[in-house]
Design an enzyme around this catalytic site. Structure first.
Site, PDB file in Angstrom:
ATOM      1  CG  HIS A 132      -1.924  -1.042   1.407  1.00  0.00           C
ATOM      2  ND1 HIS A 132      -3.528  -1.612   0.083  1.00  0.00           N
ATOM      3  CD2 HIS A 132      -2.501  -2.309   1.810  1.00  0.00           C
ATOM      4  CE1 HIS A 132      -3.555  -2.599   0.495  1.00  0.00           C
ATOM      5  NE2 HIS A 132      -2.969  -2.889   1.440  1.00  0.00           N
ATOM      6  CG  ASP A 154      -2.461  -8.420   0.957  1.00  0.00           C
ATOM      7  OD1 ASP A 154      -1.906  -9.177   1.643  1.00  0.00           O
ATOM      8  OD2 ASP A 154      -3.416  -7.789   1.151  1.00  0.00           O
ATOM      9  CG  HIS A 158      -6.032  -5.417   1.253  1.00  0.00           C
ATOM     10  ND1 HIS A 158      -5.946  -6.682   2.366  1.00  0.00           N
ATOM     11  CD2 HIS A 158      -7.672  -5.104   2.432  1.00  0.00           C
ATOM     12  CE1 HIS A 158      -6.440  -6.120   3.694  1.00  0.00           C
ATOM     13  NE2 HIS A 158      -7.750  -5.534   3.388  1.00  0.00           N
ATOM     14  CG  ASP A 218      -4.957 -10.376   3.409  1.00  0.00           C
ATOM     15  OD1 ASP A 218      -4.441 -10.336   2.709  1.00  0.00           O
ATOM     16  OD2 ASP A 218      -4.863  -8.926   3.553  1.00  0.00           O
TER      17      ASP A 218
HETATM   18 ZN   LIG Z   1      -3.676  -7.196   2.901  1.00  0.00          ZN
END
Ligand SMILES: [Zn+2]
Length: 340
Positions: free
Chosen positions: A123, A160, A162, A247
């Site tokens: 991120h 991931d 996200h 995740d």
């Molecule tokens: Zn994540």
């Protein structure tokens, strides 16, 4: 042929995020006994990334801002992204640990490898920390492979749960890095729609597989077979990097996917096979998210079995799933750029 290199270090526990924060030191601590018990894994010692190396993808002023947190008992870049006095050193060691692994693979000392580091990175943007991430480890690694090792095509697959907004933004106008992400959508951080495909010279080199909550092993496998693997092969990468968060696991407390340990192993298998066929098995994974300790431990165990093998016969599994309609929409968008 040389084996699998592992980066892990107790200094990654020195980044403290406060009580109740999901991105906690135990995420690495739970993996230490697993790695220490495996005599066949080759430990690659991490080193801190230099300022110049971080500046491959980060603004110098931003690196300085992170450095200053070393002198503060507590600081927060945003509500999700706190730092402690040990955070800067851990973050430099996270990025540098990945570079040490890449050097070991490029030199042939190891065939492939996995860096178990924190804080995570995908991120982090050029100018800012966010989403538990300080420096964008995988992006520093991709740029390092190009600038220091002269590679021209680096594939990053980010599984991931996200979207890796930072990684996408750093390379979205650059065909030298193909960024492929599977993620829950809509979800944090809000980016990663299927029609975000890169721009200018990089148009077609950003591939977003935006999935609704509830996808599991069968859906991920279909998406890999129909989209990720064909695109990866056509790109003919010289190195395969994996932003490996865990995740999307069904036990994860933050997200809503249903991937199991076997599902992660199947994704690793597919990418290791691409690496075997196109780039002399050069493949390096780096830990991103994943917040259930048992899920991380068990998934890493199965994924490492794939790394040890290099490639093995594909695990059995359905070629179709509940995700076919979504995957077909993604295929239509990407078929403007790739034979799918
Ligand atoms: Zn994540």
């Amino acid at each position: 042929m040389a084996g699998t290199g592992i980066v892990i270090d107790r200094r990654y526990l020195d980044h403290h995020t406060g009580a109740g924060h999901p991105e906690r030191p135990e995420r690495i601590a739970v993996l230490l006994p697993l790695i220490e018990a495996a005599a066949d894994l080759i430990r690659v010692p991490p080193r801190p990334a230099s300022g110049d190396e971080l500046a491959l993808v980060h603004d110098g002023g931003y690196v300085e801002e992170v450095a200053e947190t070393e002198h503060k008992p507590w600081f927060a870049f945003d509500a999700d992204t706190p730092t402690s006095p040990g955070s800067y050193a851990a973050a430099r060691l996270a990025a540098g640990g990945f570079l040490a692994l890449l050097d070991a693979i490029m030199s042939g000392a190891v065939r492939n490898g996995f860096a178990f580091v924190r804080p995570p990175g995908h991120h982090a943007e050029r100018h800012r920390a966010m989403g538990f991430c300080l420096f964008n480890n995988v992006a520093v690694g991709a740029e390092y492979l190009r600038r220091r090792h002269g590679l021209q095509r680096v594939l990053i697959v980010d599984w991931d749960v996200h979207h890796g907004n930072g990684t996408q933004h750093l390379f979205e106008s650059d065909p030298g890095v193909l960024y492929v992400s599977t993620h829950q959508y809509p979800f944090y951080p809000g980016t990663g729609a299927i029609d975000e495909v890169g721009y200018n010279d990089g148009e077609g080199y950003t591939v977003n597989l935006a999935f609704p909550a509830g996808f599991g092993d069968a859906e991920y496998r279909e998406a890999f077979q129909k989209i990720v693997e064909p695109i990866a092969r056509q790109y003919e990468p010289q190195f395969v990097l994996i932003s490996a968060g865990f995740d999307a696991h069904l036990r994860d407390p933050l997200a809503g996917m249903q991937v199991t340990e076997s599902g992660f192993a199947a994704m690793a298998h597919a990418l290791l096979t691409v690496a075997c066929q196109h780039c002399d098995s050069r493949c390096a994974a780096i830990l991103e998210g994943g917040y259930d300790l048992q899920a991380i431990h068990n998934s890493v165990q199965q994924v490492l079995d794939e790394f040890r093998a290099g490639t093995v016969p594909p695990p059995p599994g359905p070629a179709s799933s509940r995700g076919s309609a979504v995957i077909e929409r993604i295929r239509r968008v990407q078929s403007r750029y790739w034979r799918l």
